[in-house]
Scaffold this active site. Structure first.
Site, PDB file in Angstrom:
ATOM      1  CG  ASP A   1      -0.220   0.126   2.515  1.00 50.64           C
ATOM      2  OD1 ASP A   1       1.011   0.331   2.514  1.00 50.64           O
ATOM      3  OD2 ASP A   1      -0.864   0.028   3.562  1.00 50.64           O
TER       4      ASP A   1
ATOM      5  CG  ASP B   1      -5.754  -5.832   1.527  1.00 47.44           C
ATOM      6  OD1 ASP B   1      -6.387  -5.101   0.734  1.00 47.44           O
ATOM      7  OD2 ASP B   1      -5.443  -5.456   2.665  1.00 47.44           O
TER       8      ASP B   1
END
Lengths: 380, 380
Positions: free
Chosen positions: B96, B275
């Site tokens: 991320d 996720d």
């Protein structure tokens, strides 16, 4: 009872009192000298049972009676069919008697001739262990080797206390044996009861205790009350004195010892079995044992060392992960750090006793041991 | 740059918008739909890398830029040759951008047009992330898929804030792309940059954002700002609206979602990648996901249930250990409890997306999904 507990002495070292042997139990074979990983509450902390088999190559693990009695409790363990079924470790297990843990509670316990009253460290509830109760509990847990209920005096300990405590341990041993011998195991296999030599660091007491314990003629014998704070030389001296008295045709188990160097020195004195929390407890704090010395992985010097934790490491994890990565994990409090370090240390302890055995049968144990002890204590 | 990031769409389900595809990266192949275990600080908590491969059958894992930037830090990661070398996970990794974690610090950060100033949760030190900096950091970490630096607004969020935040995210995306495209990766393989659709739960904003994001024509696209507290129906509605706009020939990644039922429903809407911390975080608290529903292993009903954790379980550990044993471990705070439960849950999530893929290619996804969703939400 099909399965009989046996011990075969295979080799004696020429240059020391070290021995190599084989113990057979209902759950399999143990090659001595051996190190037994500690699985306090039915689990070796941070290590899967499968990893104990394939990476660590453990042959026997410990369980702690005190902890298992409190959690999960005897009803669950009995319904499971004993600890082997409860935790799915189908190889040999040894349980301590609960005595050592109970005494460690200090403020929370009271010792009488009858036994020990103590309070749970979990919920403060009151419990009572006696020699008979300790046998009953260990019958339910179902370990292959169970320990007599003894008193482990502190160090230092005055002579009078040490003597009275030793005598109490001997009277309790009689009660343990009488009670134990009146019953068979609950699960169809034999359990072996090991008595424990006490007597603090007093030679005459240790000698008297070793003779008394030997006279009970059980399947194996243990040495307790060492590694409780005394200097290493005192430990070795007491250990040698006791080993010389305990019968040679039975395994000798030195309880709670120790560092890799301690283990090698005591193998040289005739000890066959060891257990200790050091490899797992120190692992969780980032202390790693290797054949070349001790690594404190938290040290800044490892932060960008991308070499394997231990190039010639004893297990796959030691060779797979790097020092820098393990340092990061321990530093960050990540579970995987404790897992990797525990696997490494336990594998190393098992590798070390395996090497000791190889050198005993190979005939060069004493010189190998002297070289190793120096390397083991270096700081890397 | 030899390794090009590609996505091949292989099958479309007849009864829903579900798709099956294959992503190729420099570190290997990912079959979609896929679930990506979260490895915050370079480790999936409680799970060995080898176990991720052999038990969980993970094809790609996540790393968190914010956490990795603070610990072990960029100098270590760069010296290691990127995260793949640092943590020895040689399969695909996605990072991320750090945005989400930084915003979660709430009191400790300040957002401007230029970027975000924040304080470390570890030592309070002050740091600054900008779109350009987020790209540089992710170049150093070296993930195969990296994320644009966005702002993730809270839920609920008023229209004006949601609109301004979305516009900021779009301006930042331009800066991310410009900066990213000026450089190559540091380690000789291609990295793919995914932009992120925002717009809270406002249809017109989500539509505008999806169109803007699609117009950047990157290798894949992500949907952010969901699973932040909104009702599931609102999540599904927004997800569908966005999926219908995002190009079909590129993978769609729904960030931070979710429960097994959420995942199946969003696969049905055209999402390819997921996720979530649920399987590992909830594992540590004893919540287990199975094909027949949810088990709270702390519940007293499991205390003497000696059946496997999950008879038809997705991994060896699910079938090897018993419910009673896992309950004991979680109850006692033992590391092995977190390890076993994490392995089970992650394996289950990977099994679930694998089954979804099998039913998409088999042509009966929609009916299978409808049956599964009902079972998954039962409490056992």
């Amino acid at each position: 009872m099909k399965h009989l507990f046996t011990f075969q002495l295979q080799h004696r070292d020429g240059g020391s009192k070290a021995r190599a042997g084989v113990i057979e139990t209902a759950h399999g074979r143990i090659e001595t000298p051996i190190f037994m990983p500690v699985g306090t509450a039915g689990t070796v902390k941070g290590v899967h049972q499968k990893e104990l088999e394939t990476e660590v190559k453990a042959q026997i693990i410990l369980g702690n009676t005190y902890h298992l009695y409190l959690r999960p409790g005897l009803d669950i363990l009995q319904k499971a069919g004993g600890l082997h079924y409860f935790n799915s470790w189908r190889h040999p297990i040894l349980t301590d008697s609960g005595g050592y843990q109970v005494y460690s509670l200090s403020e929370r316990r009271k010792i009488t001739e009858e036994g020990v009253t103590f309070r749970s460290h979990i919920d403060g509830s009151k419990h009572f262990f006696s020699p008979e109760r300790a046998m009953d509990i260990q019958r339910i847990i179902g370990a292959d080797i169970i320990m007599a209920f003894d008193e482990c005096p502190p160090y230092p300990c005055d002579y009078r206390y040490a003597k009275e405590s030793m005598e109490l341990t001997h009277r309790w041993l009689k009660r343990c044996c009488d009670h134990f011998d009146r019953q068979e195991g609950l699960y169809g296999y034999e359990q072996a009861l090991f008595p424990i030599v006490q007597g603090s660091t007093y030679e005459d007491l240790r000698r008297a205790s070793a003779e008394t314990i030997a006279s009970f003629d059980r399947a194996g014998n243990a040495i307790g009350g060492l590694s409780v704070g005394e200097p290493a030389e005192e430990m070795y001296h007491t250990c040698e004195l006791v080993c010389d008295i305990l019968p040679a045709d039975k395994p000798r188990y030195l309880m709670g010892v120790g560092t890799p160097a301690n283990i090698l020195e005591c193998i040289a004195l005739g000890v066959d079995m060891f257990d200790c929390v050091l490899p797992t407890r120190n692992a969780r704090h980032g202390m790693l044992y290797t054949a070349n010395g001790i690594i404190n992985i938290k040290n800044a010097k490892w932060k960008d060392d991308f070499s394997p934790i231990d190039e010639e490491g004893p297990c796959m994890s030691s060779r797979f992960y790097t020092k820098a990565y393990l340092r990061h994990l321990i530093h960050s409090g990540e579970l995987l750090g404790a897992q990797i370090a525990s696997l490494h240390n336990l594998s190393f302890f098992l590798w070390l006793v395996g090497e000791a055995r190889r050198h005993i049968t190979g005939g060069d144990f004493a010189s190998w041991k002297n070289g190793m002890v120096k390397r083991l204590e270096q700081r890397l």
